[in-house]
Motif scaffolding. Structure first.
Motif, PDB file in Angstrom:
ATOM      1  N   THR A 199       8.882  -4.245   0.323  1.00 26.80           N
ATOM      2  CA  THR A 199       7.897  -3.212   0.670  1.00 26.80           C
ATOM      3  C   THR A 199       8.043  -1.962  -0.199  1.00 26.80           C
ATOM      4  OG1 THR A 199       9.408  -2.484   2.407  1.00 26.80           O
ATOM      5  CG2 THR A 199       7.607  -3.919   3.066  1.00 26.80           C
TER       6      THR A 199
ATOM      7  N   ASP B 171       2.439 -10.058   3.257  1.00 21.80           N
ATOM      8  CA  ASP B 171       2.451  -8.734   2.633  1.00 21.80           C
ATOM      9  C   ASP B 171       1.833  -7.742   3.627  1.00 21.80           C
ATOM     10  OD1 ASP B 171      -0.290  -9.085   2.546  1.00 21.80           O
ATOM     11  OD2 ASP B 171      -0.356  -9.495   0.391  1.00 21.80           O
ATOM     12  N   ASN B 172       1.515  -6.543   3.165  1.00 23.03           N
ATOM     13  CA  ASN B 172       0.935  -5.552   4.087  1.00 23.03           C
ATOM     14  C   ASN B 172      -0.597  -5.585   4.093  1.00 23.03           C
ATOM     15  OD1 ASN B 172       3.446  -4.579   4.930  1.00 23.03           O
ATOM     16  ND2 ASN B 172       3.611  -3.327   3.071  1.00 23.03           N
ATOM     17  N   ASP B 173      -1.165  -6.562   3.377  1.00 23.86           N
ATOM     18  CA  ASP B 173      -2.623  -6.646   3.268  1.00 23.86           C
ATOM     19  C   ASP B 173      -3.184  -7.933   3.861  1.00 23.86           C
ATOM     20  OD1 ASP B 173      -2.907  -4.157   1.786  1.00 23.86           O
ATOM     21  OD2 ASP B 173      -1.859  -5.212   0.186  1.00 23.86           O
TER      22      ASP B 173
ATOM     23  N   ASN C  88       8.156  -1.950  -3.558  1.00 24.02           N
ATOM     24  CA  ASN C  88       7.229  -2.066  -4.696  1.00 24.02           C
ATOM     25  C   ASN C  88       6.106  -3.067  -4.427  1.00 24.02           C
ATOM     26  OD1 ASN C  88       8.700  -4.378  -4.788  1.00 24.02           O
ATOM     27  ND2 ASN C  88       9.364  -4.211  -6.908  1.00 24.02           N
ATOM     28  N   ASN C  89       5.939  -3.454  -3.151  1.00 17.68           N
ATOM     29  CA  ASN C  89       4.873  -4.384  -2.774  1.00 17.68           C
ATOM     30  C   ASN C  89       4.839  -5.621  -3.656  1.00 17.68           C
ATOM     31  OD1 ASN C  89       3.429  -3.714  -0.455  1.00 17.68           O
ATOM     32  ND2 ASN C  89       2.573  -1.921  -1.492  1.00 17.68           N
ATOM     33  N   THR C  90       5.976  -6.295  -3.732  1.00 16.07           N
ATOM     34  CA  THR C  90       6.094  -7.458  -4.617  1.00 16.07           C
ATOM     35  C   THR C  90       6.841  -8.583  -3.910  1.00 16.07           C
ATOM     36  OG1 THR C  90       6.126  -5.967  -6.522  1.00 16.07           O
ATOM     37  CG2 THR C  90       6.943  -8.186  -6.895  1.00 16.07           C
TER      38      THR C  90
ATOM     39  N   TRP D 125       8.995 -10.227   1.067  1.00  9.43           N
ATOM     40  CA  TRP D 125       8.076  -9.253   0.495  1.00  9.43           C
ATOM     41  C   TRP D 125       8.811  -7.923   0.420  1.00  9.43           C
ATOM     42  CZ3 TRP D 125       3.652  -9.889  -1.974  1.00  9.43           C
ATOM     43  CH2 TRP D 125       2.876  -8.751  -2.256  1.00  9.43           C
TER      44      TRP D 125
END
Lengths: 431, 142
Positions: A236, A164-166, A238-240, A234
């Motif tokens: 991007t 993910d982006n985190d 809706n970050n799901t 992933w």
């Protein structure tokens, strides 16, 4: 006088050479402009699309990832000359890629790039390699082992990965079982009570991307009740996390009193799930029937082909025909394809085997239009013809089988084949 | 005397001819042994979904049954694979196969013998048939 002319000429020459070099360099740092093969590499595509076979005979090419300058990394399921990762470039810009480097002495399926690192999986471990500014691996011999000790059974052992982006990495850990029976795939063998497999497999685990030597105790069981996932991405927008499940096999060979061979060939659906932390997709207790549009209780746990499964399990967001084996999932964020493809999902279906004696299905790449993270239309075949035959009766007839998907920096779509190791690049050519 | 010789030649010819016919008959008859015919039915019901119509198996999962030592070699091991299942990663022609096979111990000795006789004489294989007596011995020896 003579001296006065030489200096400007010298400077002009330098400028010219400099410009030439910078131009060549600029060109070298960009992906080769897409150009289709005359026969579209044997693929059938929607109007306006073309395909180019950019490499062939690489080995069992599984997942693939592209760099910002158009180079590609491919993970191999079987080692070639002792190596399991290939790095390819098209330096002469003729549209055909050449292997520049082979490294990684482990076989596997998963490969991806995120924030300056290349991530790759064996069937039990996840490694990462630091990349330079051009996204080239700095030291191919010294990866960091970030995750270790994952369960790898004799089936569903491959580990697909996405970040993910985190700075979290998501890993599928497939169940080493078809339906958690006491005797796997056995005749009328009951399901194991409480299916203990789910403690350490049959789900998606979340780990930190930058921590070394993580094991199960360091990870989080992010979602469970997933028999085996190979395609995951992933989203991007809706970050799901979205995943494609490989549905169960052997309904009629294990439960001949409840299912005919034809039903077994057409059940259950291969499904896509949108996953939130803590979700349970219901394997091995339920499967999804695409004709009844319902979750059905598995025969191993008291089902009769009609009884509905528990409501506690999540519903799929897309149902595809049975057994087609979704090996790759990619949300399209590029600008090359027409607007309707933007943010939609491509799924690479490896092709079925569990439909015999019926003919097999899949062996193609499909597209599902999406809007705001939800399917916005029926799925459609996007790229077909990989198998090279009109119908596949037995899987080994297929000359190529789609497996991995990647998006090029120009928005073209890359597809791997794990039979012979062809790599296809699909582009939109209509102006 | 001539007559006797003639009769003798005729008789020899007749005997030779009938022997030849018998041989021919046997050759033509071999593929339709009832065990092999019944074995095909067992194969279709219990084996085909994984090992496929052509016995070619599935890449990386289910091993092929054509011309492998597992089918043509040690008969006791082969009978045991059907009776007890098989859960070992094996390599055939450089490819590995690891999908577990369930035991089919619920099949009768006759069915096991039939299906193995069918497999040993199909998909390019040519080997001796397996008898129910052999299966019985292996089943008892666990």
């Amino acid at each position: 006088m003579r001296k006065n002319t030489i200096i400007p000429i010298f400077i002009a020459c330098l400028l010219f050479i400099g410009t030439l070099f910078s131009f060549m360099n600029k060109y070298a740092n960009e992906i080769t402009p897409f150009k289709a093969d005359a026969d579209n590499a044997g693929l059938k595509l929607p109007d306006g699309f073309g395909a180019n076979k950019i490499a062939d005979n690489l080995g069992r090419a599984r997942h693939i990832i592209t760099t910002k300058d158009g180079s590609i990394y491919i993970k191999l399921m079987r080692l070639v000359n002792g190596k399991g990762i290939l790095f390819l470039q098209d330096n002469d810009k003729d549209g055909k890629y050449e292997t520049q480097l082979a490294f990684g002495d482990y076989l596997g399926t998963g490969i991806t790039i995120k924030k300056g690192y290349l991530y790759a999986s064996s069937d039990k471990e996840i490694f990462r390699y630091k990349l330079d500014d051009a996204e080239k691996v700095i030291d191919p011999l010294k990866p960091e082992k970030i995750i270790t000790g994952l369960i790898a059974g004799k089936q569903h052992q491959t580990k697909s990965i996405v970040l993910d982006n985190d700075d979290n990495v998501y890993v599928n850990i497939g169940s080493p079982s078809n339906s958690c029976q006491e005797m796997d795939r056995g005749l009328e063998s009951k399901g194991r009570a409480g299916c203990p497999i789910l403690d350490s497999a049959g789900g998606i685990w979340q780990f930190k991307a930058d921590k070394l030597n993580q094991t199960y105790v360091d990870g989080v069981k992010y979602a469970t009740g997933l028999r085996n996932v190979m395609g995951l991405d992933w989203n991007t927008q809706n970050n799901t996390l979205y995943v494609m499940q490989h549905g169960r096999d052997n309904l009629s060979s294990s439960w001949p009193k409840l299912y005919t061979d034809k039903q077994s060939a057409e059940l259950p659906a291969e499904v896509m799930y949108m996953l939130k932390k803590g979700d349970n997709a219901g394997w091995p207790y339920t499967y999804y029937d695409p004709f009844l549009n319902k979750k059905i209780l598995a025969p191993e746990y008291g089902g009769d082909g009609k009884k509905e499964g528990s409501k506690e399990f999540i519903d799929p967001i897309v149902a595809f025909p049975a057994h087609m084996a979704p090996n790759g999932l990619l949300f399209y964020t590029g600008n090359m394809f027409p607007e309707r493809y933007k943010n939609g999902a491509f799924v690479a279906f490896h092709g079925s085997w569990n439909r015999a004696p019926e003919k097999q299905a899949g062996y193609f790449v499909v597209f599902v239009p999406f809007k705001d993270g939800k399917p916005a239309g029926k799925w459609e075949v996007f790229a077909d013809g990989f198998s090279g035959v009109n119908e596949v009766i037995v899987p080994k007839e297929a000359q190529h089988r789609p497996c991995g998907l990647a998006q090029g920096s120009d928005g073209s779509l890359f597809v791997t084949d794990d039979v012979k190791g062809a790599v296809y690049r699909i582009g939109y050519t209509k102006k | 005397m001539k007559k006797i010789i003639c009769a003798a030649i005729l008789m020899i010819g007749f005997i030779l001819n009938s022997t030849a016919q018998t041989t021919k008959k046997t050759v033509a008859k071999a593929p339709v042994s009832p065990s092999i015919v019944n074995g095909k039915l067992v194969y279709t019901k219990y084996c085909m979904v994984c090992h496929q119509i052509d016995g070619g198996g599935v890449m990386g999962l289910n091993p092929p049954l054509s011309k492998t030592e597992y089918v043509l070699g040690d008969q006791k091991r082969l009978i045991n694979i059907v009776l007890k299942g098989f859960n070992t990663e094996i390599e055939i022609d450089g490819d590995t196969y690891a999908n577990p096979m369930p035991g089919l111990g619920h099949l009768t000795d006759q069915q096991v013998a039939d299906v193995l006789s069918f497999v040993r004489n199909s998909f390019g294989n040519k080997a001796s048939v397996i008898t129910p007596a052999q299966v019985k011995v292996v089943r008892a020896s666990k």
